[in-house]
Write an enzyme that holds these catalytic residues in place. Structure first.
Site, PDB file in Angstrom:
ATOM      1  N   ASP A 310       0.866  -1.163   0.000  1.00  0.00           N
ATOM      2  CA  ASP A 310       0.000   0.000   0.000  1.00  0.00           C
ATOM      3  C   ASP A 310       0.921   1.237   0.000  1.00  0.00           C
ATOM      4  O   ASP A 310       2.150   1.116   0.127  1.00  0.00           O
ATOM      5  CB  ASP A 310      -0.956  -0.009   1.199  1.00  0.00           C
TER       6      ASP A 310
HETATM    7  C1  BGC Z   1      -5.013   3.229   0.270  1.00  0.00           C
HETATM    8  C2  BGC Z   1      -5.233   2.202  -0.819  1.00  0.00           C
HETATM    9  C3  BGC Z   1      -5.087   2.838  -2.184  1.00  0.00           C
HETATM   10  C4  BGC Z   1      -3.730   3.498  -2.262  1.00  0.00           C
HETATM   11  C5  BGC Z   1      -3.449   4.119  -3.604  1.00  0.00           C
HETATM   12  C6  BGC Z   1      -3.777   4.038   0.061  1.00  0.00           C
HETATM   13  O1  BGC Z   1      -3.717   5.115   0.940  1.00  0.00           O
HETATM   14  O2  BGC Z   1      -4.946   2.567   1.523  1.00  0.00           O
HETATM   15  O3  BGC Z   1      -6.482   1.610  -0.667  1.00  0.00           O
HETATM   16  O4  BGC Z   1      -5.248   1.879  -3.176  1.00  0.00           O
HETATM   17  O5  BGC Z   1      -3.650   4.508  -1.276  1.00  0.00           O
HETATM   18  O6  BGC Z   1      -4.108   5.284  -3.817  1.00  0.00           O
END
Ligand code: BGC
Length: 787
Positions: A310
């Site tokens: 993530d």
């Molecule tokens: C979130 C994810 C997301 C990623 C990309 C993160 O902060 O937890 O769910 O896919 O950002 O934007």
């Protein structure tokens, strides 16, 4: 055009990145030399045929420098740039040097083409980039937030939403989505319940499969399918106290039975990628957890795609207390991470770790291989511009056909929580008062994680109602109140361009205006609840009631004596105890997407009969949390159904045990009666299938759909078993007066669970079966599983 939310999110995240990682790209001497010798590799004949693909990948890896290999593992966020200016960005330089494997947060075919051109024309090995985005509940055509969508219990519909999202996103250059999010959660304080499918592992698994099928179909190389990414692996929905990113700690038996099944279902459906979660699992952050990312995911479940972190997940392990950037980057690679989102820990430290024997070249090659495989499967080596067809972008996005479907989906996701004296449906005549801070807020209709939605084009409640009644009814509007009395809280919940400007008038003035138009009307529609950004990432709440300013407005409207319909906006189950007592009709619309207003009008005026059912329990108060239908019985269950307190039983002094609205609950304009539950046998042998049938009659005055739910209780086990578990459901349509017999089949496979040795087993003995309209109201019968 990227919307403001998008830019904001990126900016905020960038600042976080800058704060937590000080990384640089240094080119070593060997690489400088190699860079001048550009091998001529012809990709034109590359097909996703497995043998051929492996051969090509082998030969590609054999000529890659370490920098180029680490580059494939690097996924920065693109940052915004003006069309035509890509080559002068910092990112362009890195792409040329082979230091980037993919980009995300970049929108439009033109921009994506520009950066892809740099990769395939300017970089030494011409490896195409992969382009990701959070396409969560639709692309420009936006469907209800996932929690809302899950309440449709309609797998074909859900699959089609993902397919349409893939079609639109791929028409705009995107070939990878960070969806589906399948985190089971039993805690509505957690803002991200809005992004998931509620509290049930079985239903969550069915939805996970439908979403993966929708995005990927049966061929990733088609130009209108995209790679899916199941997230957040794992257990992110169980963060303590519902506070985002917080610690998770749970027993393996709970994990295996209640939280892991949806991720596993997505893997079984062939999801191409997995995103590691921010939280820890068994004391080790998921991003660095080898048991999770390798032993379980790859060795036990057979996942063969790639794992992405993530956002800055690797770097965040420093704050978790796992070591410095070099240590945590090596930890992540060794645990099974393939791609590093944003943090650049891999590109900046793995070379050093390799020279110190902290990681092996073999592990790096494995990760590179998995990413190249995905690119092959997407057909990018054959045609790196496969997803950048301007004609498609111009003709296939946010079309009237797509929006019509989104309107249908939205109406299928609205839950009728209360309808005293059949206040609903209302008539298209007389005077309708439309009141509330969410009544004229088109920018809030799509809800959280709607980065590609043209917010200004979403249909508001007011516009939907006005266009539905035309000249046949008079529509009066008043805002009635601000979202909250607390300005600062309101600002936090309306970030990212989804602001609902505060009214300059005093609270009293606003209320007075609302009461005055309400008094002149035949019915009041009150659009009230949470703003879109009051749920979602980093939007946890400890008080999950409707903000006081709006509750006061609602009570003032009720006092007029006119019938009030509460049109509820929410990204999570809310505490509605007061509203349930006082307001005659409550329709939960979640955030129903770009077509909210029109779909709402379809339901309000009875063109669509609501059939959605909640997938997460609504508590009576916050103190009941965690509250979920498939709980254990305890040794001292409270057996009296009236909810009266009994000393020395498992209950509270101040509130009864049952929730306000149980899992699976939702009303219709018609009524359904359940009769004649019958089992094909009371003694089921291991190799047999049990047939369970029930007669359902539409006993009311409207045609309608019903979600028929099957639950089972394993009465005696080697470990304690839940009081009820969902094992099947069917959504049926019955004309007024019509009766249908619905039949479910159960085999020992459905009766399996993980025992204390984590073996997936069934156990002989007694079972109870429940069939009904929700998890609490059902008919029941018993059977015995015998040898
Ligand atoms: C979130 C994810 C997301 C990623 C990309 C993160 O902060 O937890 O769910 O896919 O950002 O934007």
């Amino acid at each position: 055009m990227i919307n403001t939310l998008y830019k904001h999110t990126t900016l905020v995240k960038k600042l976080i990145v800058l704060a937590i990682c000080g990384c640089s790209f240094a080119m070593n001497a060997q690489e400088k030399k190699l860079n001048s010798k550009k091998p001529t590799i012809d990709y034109s004949a590359y097909k996703a045929d497995k043998v051929e693909m492996n051969r090509k990948i082998d030969s590609l890896i054999s000529v890659m420098t370490l920098t180029e290999k680490l580059g494939q593992l690097n996924l920065p966020s693109s940052g915004d740039f003006t069309t035509g200016q890509a080559k002068s960005t910092d990112v362009a330089k890195k792409i040329e040097e082979g230091k980037i494997g993919g980009l995300f947060n970049i929108k439009t075919v033109e921009k994506i083409r520009e950066v892809q051109k740099i990769a395939v024309e300017k970089s030494r090995l011409k490896i195409p980039l992969i382009f990701g985005m959070d396409v969560i509940h639709g692309y420009e055509t936006t469907f209800p937030i996932p929690l809302g969508l899950s309440t449709s219990w309609d797998m074909a519909l859900i699959e089609k939403t993902a397919q349409m999202a893939a079609m639109e996103a791929s028409a705009d250059g995107i070939n990878w989505t960070f969806s589906p999010m399948v985190d089971v959660s039993r805690d509505p304080r957690w803002g991200r319940v809005s992004e998931g499918n509620g509290e049930d592992a079985y239903l969550g698994g069915e939805i996970a499969k439908a979403m993966v099928r929708g995005y990927q179909q049966d061929d990733l190389s088609k130009s209108n399918t995209i790679l899916a990414c199941v997230k957040h692996f794992a257990l992110y929905g169980a963060s303590e106290a519902g506070r985002d990113y917080n610690t998770v700690d749970m027993s393996r038996i709970r994990m295996y039975n209640d939280y892991l099944p949806p991720y596993k279902a997505a893997i079984e459906a062939g999801v191409g990628t997995v995103m590691a979660s921010f939280n820890e699992v068994d004391g080790i952050p998921a991003t660095g957890n080898k048991w999770l990312l390798t032993d379980l995911l790859r060795d036990q479940w057979g996942f063969d795609g790639f794992v992405v972190t993530d956002y800055t997940g690797i770097n965040e392990m420093i704050a978790h207390g796992m070591g410095d950037l070099q240590t945590v980057s090596a930890l992540a690679l060794n645990a099974g991470v393939d791609m590093d989102m944003v943090g650049e820990g891999f590109v900046s430290t793995l070379e050093k770790s390799l020279s110190e024997d902290k990681v092996s070249e073999e592990s790096i090659d494995k990760a590179v291989r998995r990413i190249l495989e995905a690119k092959f499967q997407l057909g990018l080596f054959e045609d790196p511009y496969r997803y950048t067809d301007k004609e498609r972008a111009d003709s296939e996005i946010f079309t009237s056909v797509n929006r019509k479907f989104a309107r249908e989906v939205a109406s299928q996701s609205m839950v009728l929580l209360k309808n005293e004296n059949n206040v609903l449906p209302i008539k298209r005549s007389g005077t309708i008062a439309v009141v509330g801070p969410l009544a004229n807020a088109s920018n809030n209709m799509a809800g959280t994680w709607s980065v590609a939605t043209p917010q200004d084009k979403s249909i508001s409640v007011l516009d939907g109602i006005k266009s539905a009644v035309g000249k046949s009814a008079k529509v009066l509007y008043a805002k009635g109140s601000n979202l909250s009395y607390d300005k600062e809280f309101e600002a936090r919940g309306t970030a990212f361009g989804k602001d609902i400007p505060r009214d300059g008038r005093s609270d009293e003035e606003m209320l007075k205006e609302a009461v005055s138009i309400a008094s002149k009307s035949d019915v009041i529609v009150a659009a009230i609840g949470e703003a879109a950004e009051m749920s979602g990432e980093s939007s946890s709440r400890t008080d999950i009631s409707i903000p006081k300013a709006q509750r006061d407005l609602l009570q003032a409207l009720v006092k007029t004596g006119k019938p009030v319909v509460l049109v509820l906006f929410n990204g999570r189950p809310l505490v509605l105890t007061e509203e349930d007592k006082t307001v005659p009709a409550i329709l939960d619309v979640w955030f129903a997407g770009s077509e909210t207003g029109d779909a709402l009008a379809d339901v309000l005026f009875g063109d669509v009969n609501p059939s959605a059912k909640i997938t997460a329990t609504f508590p009576r108060n916050v103190g009941q949390i965690p509250i979920y239908y498939n709980h254990k019985n305890t040794g001292r269950p409270l057996e009296n159904k009236e909810g009266e307190f009994v000393k020395f039983r498992s209950n509270y002094l101040d509130v009864r045990n049952e929730p306000l609205y149980p899992f699976g609950y939702g009303l219709s304009y018609t009524t359904f009666s359940y009769k004649n539950l019958s089992l094909s046998t009371e003694q089921l042998a291991e190799n047999e299938t049990l047939k369970i049938s029930v007669d359902i009659t539409n006993s009311g005055n409207y045609d309608g759909k019903e979600v028929v739910q099957l639950y089972v209780r394993d009465l005696v086990g080697s470990v304690t078993r839940p009081v009820k578990e969902l094992k099947g459901f069917q959504k049926i349509f019955l004309k007024k007066g019509e009766m249908k017999t619905v039949t479910f089949e159960l085999s020992v496979e459905d009766l399996k669970f993980y025992n204390s040795s984590l073996e997936h087993v069934y156990e002989l003995g007694g079972f109870e079966v429940f069939v009904g309209t929700n998890s609490e109201e059902n008919l029941n019968a018993k059977f015995e599983l015998v040898k």
